[in-house]
Write a protein that holds these residues in place. Sequence first.
Motif, PDB file in Angstrom:
ATOM      1  N   UNK A 155      32.835 -23.859  33.690  1.00 19.71           N
ATOM      2  CA  UNK A 155      33.642 -23.371  35.078  1.00 19.71           C
ATOM      3  C   UNK A 155      33.627 -24.585  35.718  1.00 19.71           C
ATOM      4  N   UNK A 156      31.726 -24.894  36.626  1.00 18.41           N
ATOM      5  CA  UNK A 156      32.427 -25.781  36.895  1.00 18.41           C
ATOM      6  C   UNK A 156      33.031 -27.277  36.702  1.00 18.41           C
ATOM      7  N   UNK A 157      32.823 -27.768  35.488  1.00 13.65           N
ATOM      8  CA  UNK A 157      33.788 -28.723  35.389  1.00 13.65           C
ATOM      9  C   UNK A 157      34.760 -28.611  35.093  1.00 13.65           C
ATOM     10  N   UNK A 158      35.924 -27.456  35.090  1.00 12.44           N
ATOM     11  CA  UNK A 158      37.084 -27.536  34.915  1.00 12.44           C
ATOM     12  C   UNK A 158      37.643 -27.751  37.027  1.00 12.44           C
ATOM     13  N   UNK A 159      36.785 -26.392  37.099  1.00 13.73           N
ATOM     14  CA  UNK A 159      37.281 -27.749  38.752  1.00 13.73           C
ATOM     15  C   UNK A 159      36.986 -29.217  38.917  1.00 13.73           C
ATOM     16  N   UNK A 160      36.201 -29.472  38.732  1.00 13.96           N
ATOM     17  CA  UNK A 160      35.723 -30.539  38.786  1.00 13.96           C
ATOM     18  C   UNK A 160      37.211 -31.863  37.913  1.00 13.96           C
ATOM     19  N   UNK A 161      37.535 -31.431  36.718  1.00 15.15           N
ATOM     20  CA  UNK A 161      39.125 -32.159  36.197  1.00 15.15           C
ATOM     21  C   UNK A 161      39.823 -31.772  36.779  1.00 15.15           C
ATOM     22  N   UNK A 162      40.773 -30.550  37.195  1.00 13.57           N
ATOM     23  CA  UNK A 162      41.386 -30.132  38.429  1.00 13.57           C
ATOM     24  C   UNK A 162      42.031 -30.348  39.770  1.00 13.57           C
ATOM     25  N   UNK A 163      40.722 -31.278  40.426  1.00 11.35           N
ATOM     26  CA  UNK A 163      40.349 -31.776  41.448  1.00 11.35           C
ATOM     27  C   UNK A 163      40.954 -32.683  40.981  1.00 11.35           C
TER      28      UNK A 163
END
Lengths: 225, 225
Positions: B128-136
Amino acid sequence: MAAEGKGVVLLGAWASPFVIKVKIALSEKGVDFEDREEDLNNKSDLLLKMNPVHKLIPVLIHDGRPICESPIIVEYIDEAWSQGPTLLPSDPHERARSRFWADFADKKVIHSIRSAWFGTAEAQVTGKKELAEWMKLLESEIGEKAYFGGERFGHLDLSLVPYYWWFLALKKTLDLGSASELHLPKLEGWLKRCLLRGSVSAVLRDEDKLCELILQIRKKRLPAN
Amino acid sequence: MAAEGKGVVLLGAWASPFVIKVKIALSEKGVDFEDREEDLNNKSDLLLKMNPVHKLIPVLIHDGRPICESPIIVEYIDEAWSQGPTLLPSDPHERARSRFWADFADKKVIHSIRSAWFGTAEAQVTGKKELAEWMKLLESEIGEKAYFGGERFGHLDLSLVPYYWWFLALKKTLDLGSASELHLPKLEGWLKRCLLRGSVSAVLRDEDKLCELILQIRKKRLPAN
Protein backbone atom coordinates in the motif's frame (compact mmCIF):
# COMPACT_ATOMS: atom_id res chain seq x y z
CA MET A 1 32.05 16.11 -15.50
CA ALA A 2 31.15 13.91 -18.48
CA ALA A 3 28.11 12.41 -16.74
CA GLU A 4 26.50 15.83 -16.38
CA GLY A 5 27.60 17.23 -19.73
CA LYS A 6 28.34 15.97 -23.23
CA GLY A 7 29.43 12.42 -24.03
CA VAL A 8 28.52 8.88 -23.05
CA VAL A 9 29.07 7.34 -19.62
CA LEU A 10 28.13 3.81 -18.59
CA LEU A 11 27.56 3.01 -14.93
CA GLY A 12 28.06 -0.73 -14.61
CA ALA A 13 29.75 -3.72 -13.02
CA TRP A 14 32.06 -5.85 -15.17
CA ALA A 15 30.47 -9.27 -14.51
CA SER A 16 26.80 -8.29 -14.86
CA PRO A 17 25.16 -9.87 -17.95
CA PHE A 18 22.94 -6.77 -18.15
CA VAL A 19 26.02 -4.54 -18.40
CA ILE A 20 27.90 -6.84 -20.79
CA LYS A 21 25.00 -6.63 -23.25
CA VAL A 22 25.17 -2.86 -23.26
CA LYS A 23 28.97 -2.83 -23.70
CA ILE A 24 28.75 -5.14 -26.72
CA ALA A 25 26.02 -2.95 -28.25
CA LEU A 26 28.10 0.22 -27.75
CA SER A 27 31.15 -1.47 -29.22
CA GLU A 28 29.23 -2.83 -32.23
CA LYS A 29 28.00 0.70 -32.94
CA GLY A 30 31.48 2.19 -32.46
CA VAL A 31 30.34 4.48 -29.64
CA ASP A 32 33.13 5.74 -27.36
CA PHE A 33 32.11 5.77 -23.74
CA GLU A 34 33.50 6.25 -20.26
CA ASP A 35 33.21 2.97 -18.35
CA ARG A 36 32.51 3.60 -14.66
CA GLU A 37 32.62 0.55 -12.43
CA GLU A 38 30.11 0.81 -9.56
CA ASP A 39 30.66 -0.68 -6.12
CA LEU A 40 27.29 -2.41 -5.70
CA ASN A 41 27.70 -2.47 -1.92
CA ASN A 42 28.18 1.27 -1.88
CA LYS A 43 26.38 2.76 -4.88
CA SER A 44 27.54 6.15 -6.10
CA ASP A 45 25.46 9.29 -5.68
CA LEU A 46 25.49 9.55 -9.45
CA LEU A 47 23.83 6.11 -9.83
CA LEU A 48 21.18 6.92 -7.23
CA LYS A 49 20.50 10.25 -8.92
CA MET A 50 20.37 8.83 -12.44
CA ASN A 51 18.24 5.77 -11.61
CA PRO A 52 16.20 6.77 -8.55
CA VAL A 53 13.38 4.31 -9.29
CA HIS A 54 15.36 1.06 -9.56
CA LYS A 55 18.79 2.13 -8.22
CA LEU A 56 20.29 -0.54 -10.49
CA ILE A 57 23.04 -0.83 -13.06
CA PRO A 58 23.44 -0.46 -15.96
CA VAL A 59 22.66 3.20 -16.55
CA LEU A 60 23.73 4.82 -19.79
CA ILE A 61 24.16 8.57 -19.51
CA HIS A 62 24.08 10.27 -22.91
CA ASP A 63 24.69 14.02 -22.93
CA GLY A 64 23.64 14.17 -19.29
CA ARG A 65 20.38 12.22 -19.71
CA PRO A 66 20.03 8.75 -18.18
CA ILE A 67 18.64 5.66 -19.89
CA CYS A 68 17.91 2.72 -17.56
CA GLU A 69 17.11 -1.01 -17.87
CA SER A 70 19.39 -3.00 -20.18
CA PRO A 71 16.88 -4.06 -22.89
CA ILE A 72 15.76 -0.43 -23.17
CA ILE A 73 19.37 0.79 -23.28
CA VAL A 74 20.26 -1.68 -26.05
CA GLU A 75 17.33 -0.51 -28.19
CA TYR A 76 18.23 3.10 -27.43
CA ILE A 77 21.79 2.52 -28.66
CA ASP A 78 20.43 0.96 -31.84
CA GLU A 79 18.10 3.90 -32.45
CA ALA A 80 20.23 6.85 -31.29
CA TRP A 81 23.38 6.00 -33.27
CA SER A 82 22.83 5.40 -36.95
CA GLN A 83 26.50 4.52 -37.41
CA GLY A 84 27.52 0.85 -37.44
CA PRO A 85 25.27 -2.15 -38.08
CA THR A 86 21.57 -2.18 -37.18
CA LEU A 87 21.28 -4.47 -34.17
CA LEU A 88 17.58 -5.41 -34.29
CA PRO A 89 16.18 -7.12 -37.39
CA SER A 90 13.83 -5.03 -39.54
CA ASP A 91 10.94 -7.51 -39.91
CA PRO A 92 8.31 -6.95 -37.15
CA HIS A 93 7.93 -10.67 -36.41
CA GLU A 94 11.69 -11.17 -36.25
CA ARG A 95 11.98 -8.14 -33.96
CA ALA A 96 9.35 -9.63 -31.65
CA ARG A 97 11.18 -12.97 -31.68
CA SER A 98 14.49 -11.29 -30.85
CA ARG A 99 12.93 -9.31 -28.01
CA PHE A 100 11.17 -12.42 -26.72
CA TRP A 101 14.32 -14.51 -26.30
CA ALA A 102 16.33 -11.59 -24.91
CA ASP A 103 13.57 -11.06 -22.34
CA PHE A 104 13.47 -14.80 -21.66
CA ALA A 105 17.16 -14.69 -20.69
CA ASP A 106 16.67 -11.59 -18.52
CA LYS A 107 13.82 -13.27 -16.66
CA LYS A 108 14.12 -17.05 -16.75
CA VAL A 109 17.84 -17.70 -17.24
CA ILE A 110 19.02 -15.16 -14.66
CA HIS A 111 16.48 -16.51 -12.16
CA SER A 112 17.74 -20.07 -12.62
CA ILE A 113 21.38 -18.94 -12.44
CA ARG A 114 20.73 -17.27 -9.08
CA SER A 115 18.84 -20.30 -7.75
CA ALA A 116 21.54 -22.76 -8.83
CA TRP A 117 24.27 -20.48 -7.51
CA PHE A 118 23.12 -19.52 -4.03
CA GLY A 119 19.50 -20.57 -3.54
CA THR A 120 18.19 -22.83 -0.77
CA ALA A 121 19.11 -26.51 -1.21
CA GLU A 122 15.76 -27.10 -2.88
CA ALA A 123 16.05 -24.01 -5.10
CA GLN A 124 19.52 -25.12 -6.19
CA VAL A 125 18.13 -28.43 -7.47
CA THR A 126 15.31 -26.68 -9.34
CA GLY A 127 17.64 -23.97 -10.68
CA LYS A 128 20.06 -26.55 -12.09
CA LYS A 129 17.24 -28.49 -13.76
CA GLU A 130 15.82 -25.31 -15.24
CA LEU A 131 19.24 -24.20 -16.50
CA ALA A 132 19.57 -27.50 -18.37
CA GLU A 133 16.13 -26.98 -19.85
CA TRP A 134 16.84 -23.37 -20.91
CA MET A 135 20.14 -24.31 -22.55
CA LYS A 136 18.45 -27.10 -24.51
CA LEU A 137 15.78 -24.62 -25.59
CA LEU A 138 18.41 -22.16 -26.83
CA GLU A 139 20.32 -24.97 -28.58
CA SER A 140 17.14 -25.82 -30.46
CA GLU A 141 16.31 -22.14 -31.12
CA ILE A 142 19.64 -21.45 -32.88
CA GLY A 143 19.42 -24.74 -34.79
CA GLU A 144 21.40 -24.60 -38.02
CA LYS A 145 21.74 -20.82 -38.04
CA ALA A 146 25.15 -19.12 -37.69
CA TYR A 147 23.68 -16.51 -35.33
CA PHE A 148 20.37 -16.29 -33.52
CA GLY A 149 19.09 -13.82 -36.09
CA GLY A 150 20.42 -15.75 -39.11
CA GLU A 151 23.59 -14.88 -41.01
CA ARG A 152 24.52 -11.75 -39.10
CA PHE A 153 25.53 -11.05 -35.47
CA GLY A 154 22.88 -8.85 -33.84
CA HIS A 155 20.53 -7.96 -31.00
CA LEU A 156 19.72 -11.47 -29.87
CA ASP A 157 23.34 -12.67 -29.95
CA LEU A 158 24.57 -9.84 -27.76
CA SER A 159 21.57 -10.33 -25.46
CA LEU A 160 22.26 -14.06 -24.96
CA VAL A 161 26.04 -14.38 -25.07
CA PRO A 162 26.64 -13.04 -21.52
CA TYR A 163 24.26 -15.66 -20.15
CA TYR A 164 25.91 -18.50 -22.01
CA TRP A 165 29.27 -17.25 -20.70
CA TRP A 166 27.85 -17.33 -17.17
CA PHE A 167 26.48 -20.83 -17.74
CA LEU A 168 29.95 -22.07 -18.78
CA ALA A 169 31.59 -20.44 -15.75
CA LEU A 170 28.99 -21.93 -13.40
CA LYS A 171 29.55 -25.34 -14.99
CA LYS A 172 33.29 -25.00 -14.44
CA THR A 173 32.84 -23.93 -10.83
CA LEU A 174 29.87 -25.82 -9.39
CA ASP A 175 28.31 -29.21 -9.91
CA LEU A 176 25.36 -28.37 -12.14
CA GLY A 177 24.02 -31.95 -12.22
CA SER A 178 22.46 -32.90 -15.54
CA ALA A 179 23.21 -29.41 -16.89
CA SER A 180 26.94 -30.23 -16.62
CA GLU A 181 26.60 -33.15 -19.00
CA LEU A 182 24.72 -31.37 -21.74
CA HIS A 183 26.07 -31.66 -25.25
CA LEU A 184 25.43 -28.28 -26.91
CA PRO A 185 27.36 -28.25 -30.18
CA LYS A 186 25.28 -25.49 -31.80
CA LEU A 187 25.77 -23.08 -28.90
CA GLU A 188 29.48 -23.97 -28.74
CA GLY A 189 29.95 -23.17 -32.43
CA TRP A 190 27.96 -19.97 -32.02
CA LEU A 191 30.08 -18.82 -29.06
CA LYS A 192 33.26 -19.41 -31.09
CA ARG A 193 31.86 -17.26 -33.90
CA CYS A 194 30.81 -14.55 -31.42
CA LEU A 195 34.28 -14.54 -29.83
CA LEU A 196 35.85 -13.70 -33.19
CA ARG A 197 34.28 -10.26 -32.77
CA GLY A 198 36.29 -7.69 -30.81
CA SER A 199 33.06 -6.39 -29.24
CA VAL A 200 32.46 -9.78 -27.60
CA SER A 201 35.99 -11.00 -26.83
CA ALA A 202 36.83 -7.69 -25.11
CA VAL A 203 34.12 -8.21 -22.46
CA LEU A 204 34.21 -12.02 -22.09
CA ARG A 205 37.94 -12.37 -21.49
CA ASP A 206 38.11 -12.83 -17.73
CA GLU A 207 36.57 -16.26 -17.31
CA ASP A 208 38.91 -17.10 -14.41
CA LYS A 209 37.93 -13.88 -12.69
CA LEU A 210 34.25 -14.75 -13.17
CA CYS A 211 34.77 -18.24 -11.72
CA GLU A 212 36.49 -16.68 -8.69
CA LEU A 213 33.62 -14.23 -8.24
CA ILE A 214 31.08 -17.05 -8.44
CA LEU A 215 32.85 -18.99 -5.67
CA GLN A 216 33.38 -15.90 -3.55
CA ILE A 217 29.74 -14.79 -3.63
CA ARG A 218 28.52 -18.35 -3.08
CA LYS A 219 30.69 -18.60 0.02
CA LYS A 220 29.29 -15.35 1.35
CA ARG A 221 25.67 -16.24 0.62
CA LEU A 222 25.90 -19.89 1.67
CA PRO A 223 28.14 -19.78 4.76
CA ALA A 224 27.25 -23.36 5.70
CA ASN A 225 28.86 -24.77 2.50
CA MET B 1 -9.55 -22.26 -37.31
CA ALA B 2 -8.44 -18.62 -37.20
CA ALA B 3 -5.68 -19.25 -34.66
CA GLU B 4 -3.96 -21.66 -37.02
CA GLY B 5 -4.62 -19.76 -40.22
CA LYS B 6 -5.08 -16.17 -41.38
CA GLY B 7 -6.25 -13.37 -39.11
CA VAL B 8 -5.63 -12.08 -35.62
CA VAL B 9 -6.57 -13.88 -32.41
CA LEU B 10 -5.92 -12.62 -28.89
CA LEU B 11 -5.75 -15.10 -26.01
CA GLY B 12 -6.45 -13.09 -22.88
CA ALA B 13 -8.45 -12.48 -19.72
CA TRP B 14 -10.64 -9.38 -19.50
CA ALA B 15 -9.28 -7.92 -16.24
CA SER B 16 -5.56 -8.40 -16.88
CA PRO B 17 -3.69 -5.08 -17.29
CA PHE B 18 -1.32 -6.88 -19.67
CA VAL B 19 -4.26 -7.87 -21.89
CA ILE B 20 -6.00 -4.49 -21.66
CA LYS B 21 -2.86 -2.78 -23.01
CA VAL B 22 -2.87 -5.03 -26.05
CA LYS B 23 -6.59 -4.52 -26.68
CA ILE B 24 -6.19 -0.73 -26.62
CA ALA B 25 -3.22 -0.95 -29.01
CA LEU B 26 -5.19 -3.14 -31.45
CA SER B 27 -8.15 -0.82 -31.26
CA GLU B 28 -6.01 2.32 -31.79
CA LYS B 29 -4.56 0.71 -34.91
CA GLY B 30 -7.99 -0.40 -36.13
CA VAL B 31 -7.03 -4.08 -36.19
CA ASP B 32 -9.96 -6.52 -36.12
CA PHE B 33 -9.30 -9.49 -33.88
CA GLU B 34 -10.97 -12.48 -32.33
CA ASP B 35 -11.04 -12.06 -28.56
CA ARG B 36 -10.67 -15.43 -26.81
CA GLU B 37 -11.15 -15.38 -23.06
CA GLU B 38 -8.92 -17.95 -21.33
CA ASP B 39 -9.86 -19.77 -18.15
CA LEU B 40 -6.64 -19.24 -16.20
CA ASN B 41 -7.41 -22.20 -13.94
CA ASN B 42 -7.70 -24.44 -16.95
CA LYS B 43 -5.56 -23.03 -19.73
CA SER B 44 -6.43 -24.03 -23.29
CA ASP B 45 -4.26 -26.35 -25.33
CA LEU B 46 -3.89 -23.49 -27.78
CA LEU B 47 -2.39 -21.20 -25.11
CA LEU B 48 0.04 -23.90 -23.94
CA LYS B 49 1.03 -24.58 -27.53
CA MET B 50 1.44 -20.91 -28.49
CA ASN B 51 3.34 -19.85 -25.34
CA PRO B 52 5.13 -23.00 -24.14
CA VAL B 53 7.87 -21.05 -22.34
CA HIS B 54 5.78 -18.80 -20.09
CA LYS B 55 2.29 -20.35 -20.50
CA LEU B 56 0.87 -16.87 -19.84
CA ILE B 57 -1.64 -14.51 -21.40
CA PRO B 58 -1.72 -12.38 -23.47
CA VAL B 59 -0.72 -14.15 -26.65
CA LEU B 60 -1.38 -12.48 -29.98
CA ILE B 61 -1.65 -14.93 -32.85
CA HIS B 62 -1.16 -13.23 -36.20
CA ASP B 63 -1.59 -15.43 -39.28
CA GLY B 64 -0.88 -18.49 -37.14
CA ARG B 65 2.31 -17.14 -35.52
CA PRO B 66 2.33 -16.32 -31.80
CA ILE B 67 3.74 -13.16 -30.21
CA CYS B 68 4.08 -13.28 -26.40
CA GLU B 69 4.72 -10.83 -23.55
CA SER B 70 2.58 -7.68 -23.54
CA PRO B 71 5.28 -5.00 -24.08
CA ILE B 72 6.61 -7.01 -27.03
CA ILE B 73 3.09 -7.48 -28.42
CA VAL B 74 2.36 -3.74 -28.18
CA GLU B 75 5.54 -2.87 -30.09
CA TYR B 76 4.74 -5.61 -32.63
CA ILE B 77 1.30 -4.11 -33.22
CA ASP B 78 2.86 -0.69 -33.74
CA GLU B 79 5.39 -2.08 -36.22
CA ALA B 80 3.32 -4.67 -38.08
CA TRP B 81 0.32 -2.44 -38.88
CA SER B 82 1.19 0.83 -40.55
CA GLN B 83 -2.47 1.91 -40.48
CA GLY B 84 -3.64 4.19 -37.66
CA PRO B 85 -1.50 6.38 -35.41
CA THR B 86 2.10 5.49 -34.51
CA LEU B 87 1.98 4.47 -30.86
CA LEU B 88 5.62 4.94 -29.82
CA PRO B 89 7.25 8.37 -30.17
CA SER B 90 9.90 8.72 -32.89
CA ASP B 91 12.68 10.36 -30.85
CA PRO B 92 15.05 7.71 -29.39
CA HIS B 93 15.17 9.33 -25.95
CA GLU B 94 11.39 9.68 -25.82
CA ARG B 95 11.04 6.04 -26.92
CA ALA B 96 13.35 4.97 -24.09
CA ARG B 97 11.38 7.08 -21.61
CA SER B 98 8.09 5.58 -22.80
CA ARG B 99 9.47 2.04 -22.54
CA PHE B 100 10.94 2.79 -19.10
CA TRP B 101 7.66 3.86 -17.49
CA ALA B 102 5.68 1.10 -19.21
CA ASP B 103 8.19 -1.41 -17.84
CA PHE B 104 8.04 0.29 -14.42
CA ALA B 105 4.29 -0.39 -14.30
CA ASP B 106 4.72 -3.99 -15.44
CA LYS B 107 7.29 -4.61 -12.71
CA LYS B 108 6.82 -2.26 -9.77
CA VAL B 109 3.13 -1.30 -9.91
CA ILE B 110 1.85 -4.82 -10.52
CA HIS B 111 4.05 -6.13 -7.70
CA SER B 112 2.67 -3.56 -5.24
CA ILE B 113 -0.91 -4.21 -6.41
CA ARG B 114 -0.50 -7.93 -5.69
CA SER B 115 1.10 -7.26 -2.28
CA ALA B 116 -1.60 -4.80 -1.22
CA TRP B 117 -4.32 -7.08 -2.54
CA PHE B 118 -3.48 -10.50 -1.11
CA GLY B 119 0.03 -10.44 0.36
CA THR B 120 0.94 -11.35 3.93
CA ALA B 121 -0.10 -8.74 6.52
CA GLU B 122 3.38 -7.24 6.31
CA ALA B 123 3.45 -7.30 2.50
CA GLN B 124 0.05 -5.59 2.42
CA VAL B 125 1.38 -2.66 4.43
CA THR B 126 4.45 -2.34 2.19
CA GLY B 127 2.40 -2.78 -0.98
CA LYS B 128 0.00 0.00 0.00
CA LYS B 129 2.86 2.38 0.83
CA GLU B 130 4.58 1.59 -2.46
CA LEU B 131 1.35 2.08 -4.41
CA ALA B 132 1.04 5.56 -2.92
CA GLU B 133 4.64 6.28 -3.89
CA TRP B 134 4.20 5.00 -7.45
CA MET B 135 1.03 7.02 -8.01
CA LYS B 136 2.76 10.18 -6.78
CA LEU B 137 5.65 9.43 -9.15
CA LEU B 138 3.28 9.07 -12.10
CA GLU B 139 1.40 12.25 -11.09
CA SER B 140 4.70 14.10 -11.22
CA GLU B 141 5.77 12.38 -14.46
CA ILE B 142 2.67 13.54 -16.38
CA GLY B 143 2.92 17.02 -14.87
CA GLU B 144 1.26 19.61 -17.09
CA LYS B 145 1.12 17.36 -20.16
CA ALA B 146 -2.23 16.25 -21.63
CA TYR B 147 -0.88 12.73 -22.18
CA PHE B 148 2.26 10.98 -20.94
CA GLY B 149 3.91 11.51 -24.32
CA GLY B 150 2.77 15.11 -24.71
CA GLU B 151 -0.15 16.27 -26.83
CA ARG B 152 -1.11 12.93 -28.29
CA PHE B 153 -2.43 9.65 -26.78
CA GLY B 154 0.16 6.91 -27.34
CA HIS B 155 2.26 3.99 -26.11
CA LEU B 156 2.77 5.15 -22.54
CA ASP B 157 -0.86 6.11 -22.01
CA LEU B 158 -2.16 2.72 -23.09
CA SER B 159 0.57 1.04 -21.03
CA LEU B 160 -0.34 2.91 -17.82
CA VAL B 161 -4.11 3.37 -18.01
CA PRO B 162 -4.98 -0.25 -17.03
CA TYR B 163 -2.87 0.11 -13.89
CA TYR B 164 -4.48 3.39 -12.90
CA TRP B 165 -7.88 1.74 -13.42
CA TRP B 166 -6.80 -1.09 -11.14
CA PHE B 167 -5.57 1.39 -8.55
CA LEU B 168 -8.97 3.14 -8.51
CA ALA B 169 -10.82 -0.18 -8.18
CA LEU B 170 -8.53 -1.29 -5.33
CA LYS B 171 -9.10 2.06 -3.61
CA LYS B 172 -12.87 1.58 -3.92
CA THR B 173 -12.70 -1.96 -2.58
CA LEU B 174 -9.98 -2.12 0.08
CA ASP B 175 -8.54 0.26 2.63
CA LEU B 176 -5.35 1.40 0.91
CA GLY B 177 -4.19 3.54 3.85
CA SER B 178 -2.37 6.70 2.78
CA ALA B 179 -2.82 5.72 -0.88
CA SER B 180 -6.59 6.15 -0.42
CA GLU B 181 -6.17 9.81 0.53
CA LEU B 182 -3.95 10.84 -2.35
CA HIS B 183 -4.97 13.87 -4.33
CA LEU B 184 -4.00 13.14 -7.95
CA PRO B 185 -5.60 15.84 -10.10
CA LYS B 186 -3.23 15.37 -13.06
CA LEU B 187 -3.89 11.63 -13.30
CA GLU B 188 -7.64 12.22 -12.86
CA GLY B 189 -7.69 14.70 -15.74
CA TRP B 190 -5.60 12.36 -17.85
CA LEU B 191 -7.95 9.41 -17.21
CA LYS B 192 -10.94 11.54 -18.27
CA ARG B 193 -9.15 12.42 -21.52
CA CYS B 194 -8.24 8.76 -22.09
CA LEU B 195 -11.84 7.66 -21.50
CA LEU B 196 -13.03 9.91 -24.33
CA ARG B 197 -11.34 7.43 -26.66
CA GLY B 198 -13.41 4.44 -27.75
CA SER B 199 -10.30 2.25 -27.55
CA VAL B 200 -10.02 2.93 -23.80
CA SER B 201 -13.66 3.23 -22.72
CA ALA B 202 -14.50 -0.08 -24.41
CA VAL B 203 -12.10 -2.03 -22.16
CA LEU B 204 -12.39 -0.04 -18.92
CA ARG B 205 -16.16 -0.13 -18.63
CA ASP B 206 -16.74 -2.84 -16.06
CA GLU B 207 -15.42 -1.19 -12.91
CA ASP B 208 -18.05 -2.89 -10.73
CA LYS B 209 -17.10 -6.25 -12.19
CA LEU B 210 -13.42 -5.53 -11.44
CA CYS B 211 -14.25 -4.58 -7.83
CA GLU B 212 -16.18 -7.85 -7.46
CA LEU B 213 -13.25 -9.81 -8.87
CA ILE B 214 -10.83 -8.08 -6.48
CA LEU B 215 -12.96 -9.05 -3.46
CA GLN B 216 -13.56 -12.56 -4.71
CA ILE B 217 -9.86 -13.34 -5.29
CA ARG B 218 -8.88 -11.70 -2.01
CA LYS B 219 -11.36 -13.91 -0.18
CA LYS B 220 -9.92 -17.00 -1.84
CA ARG B 221 -6.28 -16.04 -1.24
CA LEU B 222 -6.78 -14.68 2.28
CA PRO B 223 -9.30 -17.11 3.77
CA ALA B 224 -8.66 -15.77 7.29
CA ASN B 225 -10.03 -12.31 6.38
